[in-house]
Design a protein around this motif. Structure first.
Motif, PDB file in Angstrom:
ATOM      1  N   HIS A 137       0.849  -1.196   0.000  1.00  0.00           N
ATOM      2  CA  HIS A 137       0.000   0.000   0.000  1.00  0.00           C
ATOM      3  C   HIS A 137       0.881   1.241   0.000  1.00  0.00           C
ATOM      4  CE1 HIS A 137      -2.826   3.090   1.125  1.00  0.00           C
ATOM      5  NE2 HIS A 137      -2.233   3.272   2.293  1.00  0.00           N
ATOM      6  N   GLN A 172      -5.453   4.847  -3.630  1.00  0.00           N
ATOM      7  CA  GLN A 172      -6.527   5.409  -2.813  1.00  0.00           C
ATOM      8  C   GLN A 172      -6.148   5.412  -1.338  1.00  0.00           C
ATOM      9  OE1 GLN A 172     -10.320   3.590  -3.643  1.00  0.00           O
ATOM     10  NE2 GLN A 172     -10.154   3.927  -5.854  1.00  0.00           N
ATOM     11  N   CYS A 174      -6.201   5.171   2.687  1.00  0.00           N
ATOM     12  CA  CYS A 174      -6.772   4.169   3.590  1.00  0.00           C
ATOM     13  C   CYS A 174      -7.775   4.774   4.566  1.00  0.00           C
ATOM     14  CB  CYS A 174      -5.672   3.447   4.367  1.00  0.00           C
ATOM     15  SG  CYS A 174      -4.852   4.477   5.622  1.00  0.00           S
ATOM     16  N   LYS A 195     -10.398  -0.047   1.408  1.00  0.00           N
ATOM     17  CA  LYS A 195      -8.991  -0.470   1.382  1.00  0.00           C
ATOM     18  C   LYS A 195      -8.865  -1.931   1.814  1.00  0.00           C
ATOM     19  CE  LYS A 195      -6.001   1.591   0.420  1.00  0.00           C
ATOM     20  NZ  LYS A 195      -5.221   1.685  -0.859  1.00  0.00           N
ATOM     21  N   ILE A 218      -5.039   0.178   8.989  1.00  0.00           N
ATOM     22  CA  ILE A 218      -5.461  -0.980   8.193  1.00  0.00           C
ATOM     23  C   ILE A 218      -5.411  -2.251   9.033  1.00  0.00           C
ATOM     24  CG2 ILE A 218      -4.909  -2.403   6.173  1.00  0.00           C
ATOM     25  CD1 ILE A 218      -3.665   0.169   4.932  1.00  0.00           C
TER      26      ILE A 218
END
Length: 265
Positions: A137, A172, A174, A195, A218
């Motif tokens: 990410h 994009q 998170c 996400k 996340i």
């Protein structure tokens, strides 16, 4: 080379193993690592929430702590972006022009970990071994402010045993964004749900990034889903070797009683 490690306050408080992994990696590559004892926050959270004047003494402390360092490396795109784009501007706005000049000069010697490895040391294969399926990410500050580009991906591709899978809609956010996650919790949760859905679609064992803040966000969501997918900082993966594999730490917070998030993928 003598490298000053900027640990960052979040790493020091929440995931100190990330700082240790960064030091182990740089030492393995043949460099001396020092941790200046006077370091503290870079001032990013103060600036981002409107406390610019209050951030000036924090900037001054950072400049003092790292004065004379040949190179400063941090395992955080977010904090390094603040050093590059906020510190001198905040000092200059407050009329502290000498401090602004010092901060600007220091920023020129400050690097996010992947930048330092690829651009300064000129290496992409750091001798790492990590036999896991991993997705990456790219965090907002590293992607949009520091423009680290594919440097982390170059490093991950050279890790023996690692199966790197592309993350859909990787660019994009998170949903963390520091206090954004607190002030706009519903929006943040919706962004996190998107996400997590993309991470889980890769069937990766591990989601990695260069910022502990995003990984905590996340990782917290994934742990509440009991998904089995962990978050591990890029530094920890790069510090792992076949001879001495770094413990498979997760940057998700420890939750003794996981709960279902408000919005799940």
């Amino acid at each position: 080379m003598k490298i000053a490690l900027f640990v960052t306050c979040l790493v020091d408080t929440m995931v100190p193993q990330v700082a240790r992994a960064t030091a182990v990696l740089l030492q393995r590559l043949g460099h001396e690592v020092v941790v200046p004892p006077g370091q503290s926050c870079c001032g990013q959270m103060h600036v981002n929430t409107g406390y610019r004047r209050e951030a000036v003494p924090i900037v001054a402390n950072h400049v003092r702590a790292f004065a004379g360092a040949e190179a400063i490396v941090a395992p955080s795109g977010s904090c390094v972006a603040s050093i590059h784009h906020q510190q001198a501007a905040v000092a200059r706005r407050a009329g502290a022009h000498a401090l602004a000049d010092e901060a600007a000069a220091l920023a020129e010697r400050t690097y996010e970990l992947s930048q330092f490895l690829v651009d300064v040391l000129g290496v992409t294969d750091v001798g790492a071994y990590y036999p896991h399926r991993v997705t990456y990410h790219p965090t907002c500050h590293s992607l949009r402010m520091l423009r680290v580009g594919d440097r982390p991906v170059q490093l991950l591709r050279a890790v023996r045993g690692l199966d790197l899978v592309e993350l859909p809609a990787a660019d994009q956010c998170c949903g963390f964004g520091g206090t954004f996650a607190v002030k706009n919790a519903e929006t943040s949760t919706a962004m996190l749900a998107d996400k997590m859905a993309n991470v889980l679609s890769t069937h990766a064992e591990v989601c990695t990034a260069g910022d502990a803040s995003c990984l905590l966000h996340i990782g917290g969501g994934l742990s509440r889903l009991r998904s089995g997918t962990r978050t591990v900082h890029l530094a920890e993966i790069l510090a792992s070797t076949e001879e001495a594999v770094t413990p498979h730490q997760s940057t998700a917070p420890s939750l003794s009683h996981p709960t279902t998030p408000a919005a799940a993928p």
